[in-house]
Design an enzyme around this catalytic site. Structure first.
Site, PDB file in Angstrom:
ATOM      1  N   HIS A  87       0.865  -1.189   0.000  1.00 58.41           N
ATOM      2  CA  HIS A  87       0.000   0.000   0.000  1.00 58.41           C
ATOM      3  C   HIS A  87       0.896   1.231   0.000  1.00 58.41           C
ATOM      4  O   HIS A  87       1.281   1.750   1.052  1.00 58.41           O
ATOM      5  CB  HIS A  87      -0.928  -0.036   1.223  1.00 58.41           C
ATOM      6  CG  HIS A  87      -1.945   1.053   1.259  1.00 58.41           C
ATOM      7  ND1 HIS A  87      -3.110   0.967   1.987  1.00 58.41           N
ATOM      8  CD2 HIS A  87      -1.991   2.279   0.669  1.00 58.41           C
ATOM      9  CE1 HIS A  87      -3.822   2.069   1.838  1.00 58.41           C
ATOM     10  NE2 HIS A  87      -3.147   2.891   1.047  1.00 58.41           N
ATOM     11  N   HIS A 105       1.306   4.822  -2.468  1.00 56.78           N
ATOM     12  CA  HIS A 105       0.906   5.635  -3.628  1.00 56.78           C
ATOM     13  C   HIS A 105       2.166   6.311  -4.141  1.00 56.78           C
ATOM     14  O   HIS A 105       2.806   7.066  -3.389  1.00 56.78           O
ATOM     15  CB  HIS A 105      -0.104   6.697  -3.209  1.00 56.78           C
ATOM     16  CG  HIS A 105      -1.362   6.124  -2.628  1.00 56.78           C
ATOM     17  ND1 HIS A 105      -2.493   5.910  -3.368  1.00 56.78           N
ATOM     18  CD2 HIS A 105      -1.657   5.700  -1.367  1.00 56.78           C
ATOM     19  CE1 HIS A 105      -3.438   5.396  -2.595  1.00 56.78           C
ATOM     20  NE2 HIS A 105      -2.956   5.251  -1.373  1.00 56.78           N
ATOM     21  N   HIS A 151      -9.519   0.821  -1.380  1.00 55.43           N
ATOM     22  CA  HIS A 151      -9.514   1.473  -0.074  1.00 55.43           C
ATOM     23  C   HIS A 151     -10.934   1.359   0.489  1.00 55.43           C
ATOM     24  O   HIS A 151     -11.907   1.671  -0.215  1.00 55.43           O
ATOM     25  CB  HIS A 151      -9.172   2.956  -0.212  1.00 55.43           C
ATOM     26  CG  HIS A 151      -7.724   3.247  -0.446  1.00 55.43           C
ATOM     27  ND1 HIS A 151      -6.975   2.679  -1.446  1.00 55.43           N
ATOM     28  CD2 HIS A 151      -6.875   4.082   0.220  1.00 55.43           C
ATOM     29  CE1 HIS A 151      -5.740   3.149  -1.392  1.00 55.43           C
ATOM     30  NE2 HIS A 151      -5.642   3.999  -0.391  1.00 55.43           N
ATOM     31  N   GLU A 173     -11.298   3.289   5.846  1.00 57.78           N
ATOM     32  CA  GLU A 173     -10.215   4.162   6.351  1.00 57.78           C
ATOM     33  C   GLU A 173     -10.896   5.186   7.269  1.00 57.78           C
ATOM     34  O   GLU A 173     -10.681   5.193   8.466  1.00 57.78           O
ATOM     35  CB  GLU A 173      -9.505   4.847   5.173  1.00 57.78           C
ATOM     36  CG  GLU A 173      -8.417   5.831   5.594  1.00 57.78           C
ATOM     37  CD  GLU A 173      -7.768   6.554   4.403  1.00 57.78           C
ATOM     38  OE1 GLU A 173      -8.300   6.503   3.282  1.00 57.78           O
ATOM     39  OE2 GLU A 173      -6.698   7.187   4.625  1.00 57.78           O
ATOM     40  N   ASP A 216       1.631   4.089   2.777  1.00 54.31           N
ATOM     41  CA  ASP A 216       0.596   4.940   2.165  1.00 54.31           C
ATOM     42  C   ASP A 216       1.222   6.099   1.372  1.00 54.31           C
ATOM     43  O   ASP A 216       1.410   5.977   0.162  1.00 54.31           O
ATOM     44  CB  ASP A 216      -0.385   5.446   3.241  1.00 54.31           C
ATOM     45  CG  ASP A 216      -1.778   5.760   2.692  1.00 54.31           C
ATOM     46  OD1 ASP A 216      -2.054   5.448   1.519  1.00 54.31           O
ATOM     47  OD2 ASP A 216      -2.599   6.316   3.447  1.00 54.31           O
TER      48      ASP A 216
HETATM   49  N1  ADE Z   1      -4.729   8.617  -2.036  1.00 53.72           N
HETATM   50  C1  ADE Z   1      -3.500   8.718  -1.501  1.00 53.72           C
HETATM   51  N2  ADE Z   1      -3.533   8.374  -0.202  1.00 53.72           N
HETATM   52  C2  ADE Z   1      -4.804   8.041   0.085  1.00 53.72           C
HETATM   53  C3  ADE Z   1      -5.475   7.598   1.251  1.00 53.72           C
HETATM   54  N3  ADE Z   1      -4.840   7.417   2.412  1.00 53.72           N
HETATM   55  N4  ADE Z   1      -6.797   7.364   1.174  1.00 53.72           N
HETATM   56  C4  ADE Z   1      -7.456   7.549   0.029  1.00 53.72           C
HETATM   57  N5  ADE Z   1      -6.874   7.964  -1.087  1.00 53.72           N
HETATM   58  C5  ADE Z   1      -5.551   8.204  -1.064  1.00 53.72           C
HETATM   59 ZN    ZN Z   2      -3.845   4.730   0.411  1.00 57.46          ZN
END
Ligand code: ADE
Ligand code: ZN
Length: 349
Positions: A25, A27, A205, A208, A286
């Site tokens: 996970h 990005h 996702h 969260e 993340d």
């Molecule tokens: N894009 C980048 N980080 C994210 C996150 N924590 N939750 C949703 N979208 C994202």
């Molecule tokens: Zn994310």
């Protein structure tokens, strides 16, 4: 199952840093460090609304997911050329290799770039070439996961999938990210069904900030194989049982959850509760450039704050390999390396 040897509390952070792991996970746009934002702005002749790296960094005080996303999308606007995506991914993979990441599954957000006139192939080719060169240089394995932005429409997601068609063999799967609340998974059921037909692996996702219902939706409407974050599952006992029984992995991101105030104190994080309930949780970073640490920082800080043990460390690293989209032979080889790293660590006690 491997009998995990005892390790003293003082040596646990060293073990966490030394143990092999997968990152599932991450990005790539979230690895854009302020220094690189300034360097790329200069290289691409762009003006930034910040006078210095320090001023930009001081804008990284978030109150929730949306307050972060606004800053994150603005930062990504310096990425224009294939070489920019290449440099970004090479920098991340070099950093990850130093954290003993053997395998990374990297999210990218094409709509953030195509909306600014950057072609899909510019993004994918730059990232793909970086993965290939990093593998040759350091042996790290990497794969790409295309994420649809859930605040945009189903039609935009379908258009994005169409654009990615010619690059299908450079992508292992698809995900769903961006603003969670008000954008339930069901909105993308038809897009995910099409991706499934194309043989793409599926993640999303969910849970969260959003409710357990979004995790049910990701499983039932999207048919995902992993849940990204998923920490809100603890509020639904039936969901916890299902996640445990079906071994659906959760890609948990402790420092992100802390910085985005999902857990106002890191000590309140529920990672231990998830593991002790038998869920296949993993630890990930993340958007490390924004949340104060790469994967090893996530491990060492959440262990220190919540009192996790060496047994949890082994389980988390094992889960990261098991939940990856790599082949069985590679998984077994990495799990063997994991076991050896623990044995070696204890021998040198
Ligand atoms: N894009 C980048 N980080 C994210 C996150 N924590 N939750 C949703 N979208 C994202
Ligand atoms: Zn994310």
């Amino acid at each position: 199952m491997f009998k995990v040897p005892p390790v003293s509390a003082e040596r646990l952070p060293g073990l966490l840093r030394a143990m092999p792991k997968a990152e599932l996970h991450i990005h790539i746009e979230g690895t854009l460090e302020p220094e690189m934002i300034f360097a790329l702005a200069q290289r691409n002749g762009l003006r930034l609304p910040y006078a210095s790296v320090q001023e930009l960094r001081s804008a990284y005080a978030f109150s929730n997911l949306q307050s972060f996303l606004d800053v994150y999308y603005a930062g990504a606007s310096v990425l224009l050329h294939e070489q920019d995506f290449y440099d970004l991914a090479r920098a991340y993979l070099a950093r990850a290799a130093r954290d003993k990441v053997l395998h990374a599954e990297i999210f990218f957000d094409p709509q953030t770039h195509t909306a600014r006139g950057v072609a899909m192939e510019t993004v994918v080719n730059g990232l793909h070439r970086a993965c290939a060169d990093a593998r040759t240089e350091s042996g790290i394995s990497a794969a790409l996961i295309l994420c649809f932005l859930r605040h945009l429409s189903e039609a935009s997601a379908f258009e994005t999938l169409e654009q990615a068609g010619p690059l299908r063999d450079r992508i292992v799967g698809v995900g769903l990210d961006s603003s969670e609340q008000g954008h339930p998974p069901e909105k993308f059921a038809r897009v995910f069904a099409r991706c499934r037909e194309l043989g793409l692996r599926l993640v999303a996702h969910a849970g969260e900030e959003g409710p357990p219902a979004y995790i049910w939706g990701a499983l039932d409407a999207l048919k995902v194989e992993r849940i990204d974050h998923g920490v809100q599952a603890v509020h639904d006992a039936a969901l916890m049982r299902r996640l445990a029984q079906e071994r659906i992995a959760l890609t948990v991101c402790p420092l992100s959850n802390h910085r985005l105030r999902v857990f106002p104190e890191l000590a309140q994080h529920n990672l231990r509760q998830l593991l002790d309930a038998g869920l296949a949780a993993t630890v990930n970073s993340d958007d490390p450039a924004y949340f104060g640490g790469y994967v090893n920082e996530n491990f060492t800080q959440v262990f220190a704050a919540t009192g996790l043990t060496v047994r949890h460390a082994y389980q988390l690293a094992f889960n990261s390999f098991e939940a990856s989209f790599a082949g069985t032979a590679e998984k077994r080889a990495w799990e063997h390396q994991l076991k050896e790293s623990f044995e070696r660590f204890v021998e040198h006690d």
